[in-house]
Every structure is written in structure tokens, then in C-alpha cells.
Design a protein around this motif. Structure first.
Motif, PDB file in Angstrom:
ATOM      1  N   ARG A   1       0.871  -1.175   0.000  1.00 17.23           N
ATOM      2  CA  ARG A   1       0.000   0.000   0.000  1.00 17.23           C
ATOM      3  C   ARG A   1       0.915   1.233   0.000  1.00 17.23           C
ATOM      4  O   ARG A   1       1.131   1.889   1.019  1.00 17.23           O
ATOM      5  CB  ARG A   1      -0.917  -0.037   1.218  1.00 17.23           C
ATOM      6  N   CYS A   2       1.439   1.520  -1.170  1.00 16.23           N
ATOM      7  CA  CYS A   2       2.538   2.490  -1.289  1.00 16.23           C
ATOM      8  C   CYS A   2       2.155   3.896  -0.869  1.00 16.23           C
ATOM      9  O   CYS A   2       3.027   4.686  -0.480  1.00 16.23           O
ATOM     10  CB  CYS A   2       3.053   2.515  -2.724  1.00 16.23           C
ATOM     11  N   LEU A   3       0.887   4.235  -0.958  1.00 14.05           N
ATOM     12  CA  LEU A   3       0.491   5.595  -0.614  1.00 14.05           C
ATOM     13  C   LEU A   3       0.705   5.878   0.868  1.00 14.05           C
ATOM     14  O   LEU A   3       0.941   7.019   1.259  1.00 14.05           O
ATOM     15  CB  LEU A   3      -0.987   5.825  -0.980  1.00 14.05           C
ATOM     16  N   GLU A   4       0.620   4.849   1.688  1.00 12.84           N
ATOM     17  CA  GLU A   4       0.847   5.039   3.122  1.00 12.84           C
ATOM     18  C   GLU A   4       2.168   4.436   3.583  1.00 12.84           C
ATOM     19  O   GLU A   4       2.681   4.802   4.645  1.00 12.84           O
ATOM     20  CB  GLU A   4      -0.302   4.426   3.929  1.00 12.84           C
ATOM     21  N   ASP A   5       2.728   3.510   2.817  1.00 17.88           N
ATOM     22  CA  ASP A   5       4.010   2.903   3.171  1.00 17.88           C
ATOM     23  C   ASP A   5       5.132   3.686   2.505  1.00 17.88           C
ATOM     24  O   ASP A   5       5.483   3.447   1.349  1.00 17.88           O
ATOM     25  CB  ASP A   5       4.042   1.433   2.731  1.00 17.88           C
ATOM     26  N   GLU A   6       5.709   4.614   3.218  1.00 18.12           N
ATOM     27  CA  GLU A   6       6.745   5.470   2.642  1.00 18.12           C
ATOM     28  C   GLU A   6       8.062   4.745   2.446  1.00 18.12           C
ATOM     29  O   GLU A   6       8.978   5.277   1.813  1.00 18.12           O
ATOM     30  CB  GLU A   6       6.941   6.699   3.533  1.00 18.12           C
ATOM     31  N   ASN A   7       8.162   3.534   2.982  1.00 16.06           N
ATOM     32  CA  ASN A   7       9.381   2.749   2.816  1.00 16.06           C
ATOM     33  C   ASN A   7       9.325   1.823   1.605  1.00 16.06           C
ATOM     34  O   ASN A   7      10.304   1.139   1.306  1.00 16.06           O
ATOM     35  CB  ASN A   7       9.660   1.930   4.077  1.00 16.06           C
ATOM     36  N   ALA A   8       8.172   1.756   0.936  1.00  9.54           N
ATOM     37  CA  ALA A   8       8.047   0.909  -0.259  1.00  9.54           C
ATOM     38  C   ALA A   8       8.969   1.447  -1.348  1.00  9.54           C
ATOM     39  O   ALA A   8       8.931   2.632  -1.686  1.00  9.54           O
ATOM     40  CB  ALA A   8       6.609   0.892  -0.749  1.00  9.54           C
ATOM     41  N   GLN A   9       9.814   0.572  -1.892  1.00 12.13           N
ATOM     42  CA  GLN A   9      10.778   0.979  -2.909  1.00 12.13           C
ATOM     43  C   GLN A   9      10.428   0.368  -4.253  1.00 12.13           C
ATOM     44  O   GLN A   9      10.081  -0.814  -4.341  1.00 12.13           O
ATOM     45  CB  GLN A   9      12.186   0.560  -2.494  1.00 12.13           C
ATOM     46  N   PHE A  10      10.561   1.162  -5.296  1.00 19.62           N
ATOM     47  CA  PHE A  10      10.230   0.679  -6.635  1.00 19.62           C
ATOM     48  C   PHE A  10      10.855   1.609  -7.674  1.00 19.62           C
ATOM     49  O   PHE A  10      11.150   2.775  -7.397  1.00 19.62           O
ATOM     50  CB  PHE A  10       8.709   0.631  -6.836  1.00 19.62           C
ATOM     51  N   ASP A  11      11.056   1.062  -8.849  1.00 14.36           N
ATOM     52  CA  ASP A  11      11.418   1.848 -10.031  1.00 14.36           C
ATOM     53  C   ASP A  11      10.204   2.039 -10.920  1.00 14.36           C
ATOM     54  O   ASP A  11      10.039   3.078 -11.553  1.00 14.36           O
ATOM     55  CB  ASP A  11      12.525   1.153 -10.824  1.00 14.36           C
ATOM     56  N   ILE A  12       9.368   0.994 -10.982  1.00 14.89           N
ATOM     57  CA  ILE A  12       8.104   1.053 -11.717  1.00 14.89           C
ATOM     58  C   ILE A  12       7.013   0.560 -10.780  1.00 14.89           C
ATOM     59  O   ILE A  12       7.128  -0.506 -10.178  1.00 14.89           O
ATOM     60  CB  ILE A  12       8.140   0.205 -12.991  1.00 14.89           C
ATOM     61  N   ALA A  13       5.945   1.344 -10.656  1.00 16.11           N
ATOM     62  CA  ALA A  13       4.810   0.968  -9.819  1.00 16.11           C
ATOM     63  C   ALA A  13       3.589   0.713 -10.682  1.00 16.11           C
ATOM     64  O   ALA A  13       3.330   1.451 -11.640  1.00 16.11           O
ATOM     65  CB  ALA A  13       4.509   2.069  -8.811  1.00 16.11           C
ATOM     66  N   LEU A  14       2.852  -0.342 -10.366  1.00 16.09           N
ATOM     67  CA  LEU A  14       1.525  -0.553 -10.932  1.00 16.09           C
ATOM     68  C   LEU A  14       0.531   0.078  -9.971  1.00 16.09           C
ATOM     69  O   LEU A  14       0.530  -0.248  -8.777  1.00 16.09           O
ATOM     70  CB  LEU A  14       1.217  -2.046 -11.083  1.00 16.09           C
ATOM     71  N   LEU A  15      -0.293   0.987 -10.455  1.00 14.65           N
ATOM     72  CA  LEU A  15      -1.220   1.714  -9.587  1.00 14.65           C
ATOM     73  C   LEU A  15      -2.621   1.686 -10.184  1.00 14.65           C
ATOM     74  O   LEU A  15      -2.844   2.143 -11.306  1.00 14.65           O
ATOM     75  CB  LEU A  15      -0.759   3.167  -9.424  1.00 14.65           C
ATOM     76  N   GLY A  16      -3.573   1.137  -9.417  1.00 16.69           N
ATOM     77  CA  GLY A  16      -4.954   1.081  -9.877  1.00 16.69           C
ATOM     78  C   GLY A  16      -5.692   2.382  -9.598  1.00 16.69           C
ATOM     79  O   GLY A  16      -5.521   2.996  -8.540  1.00 16.69           O
TER      80      GLY A  16
END
Length: 411
Positions: free
Chosen positions: A79-94
Motif C-alpha cells: 500500500r505504497c500511498l501510506e508505506d513510505e518505505n516501499a521501494q520501486f522503479d516502476i509501480a503498478l497503480l490502480g
């Protein structure tokens, strides 16, 4: 009727051989599979109260393609919007938004349908003959960041939510440095690297908040727009208000008013009915050139790819694909179907030809699964998203593989 003795003997012999074969299962670690042999006697007796746990006996829990939580291609989910530690180069976002449609609603379930259509896809089997790569092995971290929880009752609020969500992820520091995100650093106003987002719609209106977010980082961008419809109309017919101007057929006109796009954008696959030449004149004023569905017959795929690449040039590029660019016979689950579209294979081939452009993001929209059959549209959309990943991470279009069988250097 009696079975012949020779056939019976063969059948019994086969059964004996199979009964003596060891049973195996796989432990997956990264992209590798380790075969673990389990002797037949392991399954001969019921488990006792002191038996091994699942982890002791079978190891890490690896979901089947038909099991487990629903994320795109079984990717890591956050849940990247609230997890500021989530790391990615490309995100899939619905972006499950569909309250600005002019015909059939239902695209709020598009992100779910695309993820469901991707269940047979996974990182460990992502290599394709057409791309000659596995996008998950190209040095980037790709994760599913879930959905924006858009408000279904207030479109102005929902559009602001999508803009804030997109900007939040766009402002994160990429997980990797270097070639994966160097394109974004070159065009970004702040000179920093930014992740890229593949959005899962939702109706096509989601592109307006996306372009607003991209403009904050890159300024105006060129748009490659796959669609049966222009989506550049000033407003929907009838009484209007400021909010009612925002629809899935007007968002590009509004984006041009706000200075979010260059005048080097291009449509591909247009075949909708128009009020007349005035619609085309208005479309050109918004900044688009037009490739119609029929042009693929008159000029061929190669010429279409050439025209698109020449049009956007070296500018930062955003790609938006409405699933209705595909013929409704092959992708029926969409809000505004138009007969006579391109095939899934043709669209995929054109996408491969666009690799190497300066893409800063992409989306696929208007998947409305209530009108689908056997997940035809969801599966097609998921496969196109897989193409998007290779497109974003490839420096040039792949060459055709060798006829009949790939050469060793192509594997």
C-alpha cells in the motif's frame, strides 16, 4: 467388452512405472527453481500429531498461478500511498474511477480485471520471444502499489485524490540508480531521478490528474494515445457546469487548456463517429495528429510506428491506451465499443516498435469486466501491461527473431 491382453499389459506396466517414480515439488528462490524429491512413502500414511510443519516439509509457500493474493502477475504488493518505505522503479497503480463516462459504466472494476487477467503471468516466466527479454530481469524493481481509494460520489474530490496519489509516488526516490531511471532525470525540472508509474484504469478521465502530476515534474509532455475516440471535445452536449466539463471524452481538451501537453501528440486507432470536419479542426488545435484504424491496411504497421516515433521525437512521452482501440470482437469489455478496431496482435506489435522513446509513464484504461466473457479483455489488457514493462525498460525495439526457431543468441 474385454480389453486385449497386450493393451492391458501395457497399461499395467505404465502404472507400475508411474507408481515408482519419485514425487517432486519446487522451491522458488528469486528466479530459480530447485526441485525437491519427495519419496512416495511420505504420502502413504496419515500425518501424526507430531508431524512436520508446512515450512519444515515443503519450505517457502509459493502460490500457484491460480492461488494467492491478487496482485499484478503475483508481484510484491504494497500500500505504497501510506508505506513510505516501499521501494520501486516502476509501480503498478490502480485507479478504479468510472463516474465520468458517457455510455456504459463499470471501469471502476478495471484494475481488478487486469490483475485477474494477469494471474498466469509471473516474474519467473516473463521472457517472451517477441521482446527477447524478461522485464523483471532488467535491473529494475517493479511492484504493485494497490489502488487509489477514489471517492465514487464526488468527481472533483476523486480527481484530486488521483492527482495527489500519483504525485506521491512520482516524488519517491527510485529503488535503483542509473540507466533504469536516467530518462526521468534528464527531463525532470529538479534534475533528479523519478520512478515511473503504469496506471490501471478506470475510465479515461484518469489521464487528466496524471498529466497534472507529470507536469509538476517534467512540464508539458507529448502523448501517444491509442483509442477509438478523439477525447479532445470541449464539452459533452447539453447543459454544462465547470465540473461537468470533466469527462472521459474531454480531458485532453482540458489538459491543453492547462498547458499540460505539447503540440506533438498523436492518436492511433481512431474510428469513432464525428459531428463533422469541425471535430478534426478542434482536435488539431489541441495538438494531435491522427492515425485512423484503417491506416493499418493502407500503410502497414511499420509505417504507423514510423509516424508515431517521428511525431513525438525526443520529447518526454506519456502513453495512454484505451482498450477500445482493439476490436470489440477481441476485447468486448469496454464502455464505448466501436466496431472495426485493431487486433490485439497488431496493437502489441506497434507497442514493441515504440521501445526506446523517452517514456515517463503509461496507462491502460476503460476495461469494464461486466461486459466481458471468459476474461478475454482482462487477459488482453494484462498482456499489454506486460508489454509496457518491457517497453519502458528497453533502449530500442527488438529485432524479429529467427524464422521457425530462435537463434542461440536470442534466448
Amino acid at each position: 467388452m474385454q480389453m486385449p491382453k497386450t493393451a492391458l499389459a501395457t497399461l499395467l506396466g505404465t502404472a507400475i512405472v508411474l507408481a515408482n517414480l519419485p514425487l517432486t515439488h519446487s522451491h522458488r528462490d528469486g528466479h530459480h527453481h530447485e526441485q525437491v524429491q519427495l519419496p512416495l512413502e511420505e504420502f502413504a500414511q496419515p500425518s501424526s500429531s507430531g508431524s512436520q510443519t508446512w515450512l519444515e516439509k515443503y519450505g517457502k509457500q509459493i502460490d500457484q498461478v491460480f492461488s494467492g493474493p491478487l496482485s499484478f502477475s503475483h508481484l510484491p504488493y504494497s500500500r505504497c500511498l501510506e508505506d513510505e518505505n516501499a521501494q520501486f522503479d516502476i509501480a503498478l497503480l490502480g485507479m478504479p474511477f468510472d463516474t465520468a463516462v458517457t455510455y456504459r459504466p463499470g471501469a471502476r472494476f478495471g484494475p481488478y480485471a487486469i490483475r485477474s487477467g494477469s494471474r498466469r503471468q509471473r516474474e519467473s516466466r516473463g521472457y517472451t520471444l517477441s521482446w527477447k527479454n524478461n522485464p523483471y530481469e532488467l535491473g529494475s524493481r517493479i511492484i504493485d502499489c494497490g489502488d487509489v481509494p477514489v471517492n465514487p460520489f464526488d468527481n472533483a474530490l476523486a480527481i484530486d485524490q488521483m492527482e495527489v496519489a500519483y504525485s506521491t509516488l512520482l516524488g519517491r526516490t527510485p529503488a535503483s540508480e542509473g540507466s533504469v531511471t536516467s530518462i526521468t532525470q534528464h527531463f525532470a525540472k529538479d534534475g533528479k531521478q523519478h520512478p515511473r508509474i503504469v496506471s490501471l484504469g478506470g475510465d479515461h478521465t484518469i489521464v487528466l490528474p496524471i498529466l497534472r502530476s507529470l507536469n509538476k515534474v517534467y512540464g508539458p509532455v507529448s502523448v501517444i494515445h491509442f483509442d477509438a475516440h478523439l477525447d479532445t471535445w470541449p464539452s459533452y452536449p447539453g447543459p454544462t457546469s465547470e465540473q461537468s466539463r470533466v469527462t472521459h471524452g474531454t480531458f485532453f481538451y482540458l489538459a491543453r487548456e492547462e498547458g499540460l501537453m505539447t503540440n506533438t501528440s498523436i492518436h492511433a486507432g481512431i474510428r469513432c463517429k464525428l459531428s463533422g470536419v469541425a471535430d478534426l479542426e478542434n482536435d488539431a488545435s489541441v495538438g494531435f495528429q491522427l492515425i485512423s484504424t484503417d491506416d493499418i491496411d493502407d500503410y502497414g504497421v511499420a509505417e504507423i510506428i514510423k509516424r508515431v516515433r517521428e511525431r513525438v521525437g525526443d520529447s518526454p512521452v506519456y502513453l495512454s491506451l484505451d482498450i477500445d482501440v482493439i476490436d470489440p470482437g477481441l476485447a468486448p469489455a469496454t464502455g464505448t465499443p466501436e466496431a472495426g478496431g485493431w487486433t490485439t496482435r497488431e496493437v502489441k506489435r506497434i507497442i514493441r516498435g515504440l521501445a526506446g522513446l523517452n517514456f515517463v509513464g503509461a496507462d491502460i484504461v476503460e476495461v469494464a469486466p461486466a461486459y466481458d466473457n471468459a476474461e478475454i479483455t482482462g487477459i488482453a489488457a494484462a498482456d499489454i501491461v506486460h508489454d509496457f514493462l518491457s517497453m519502458l525498460l528497453s533502449s530500442k525495439p527488438p529485432a524479429p527473431h529467427s524464422l521457425f526457431a530462435p537463434a542461440k543468441d536470442e534466448l
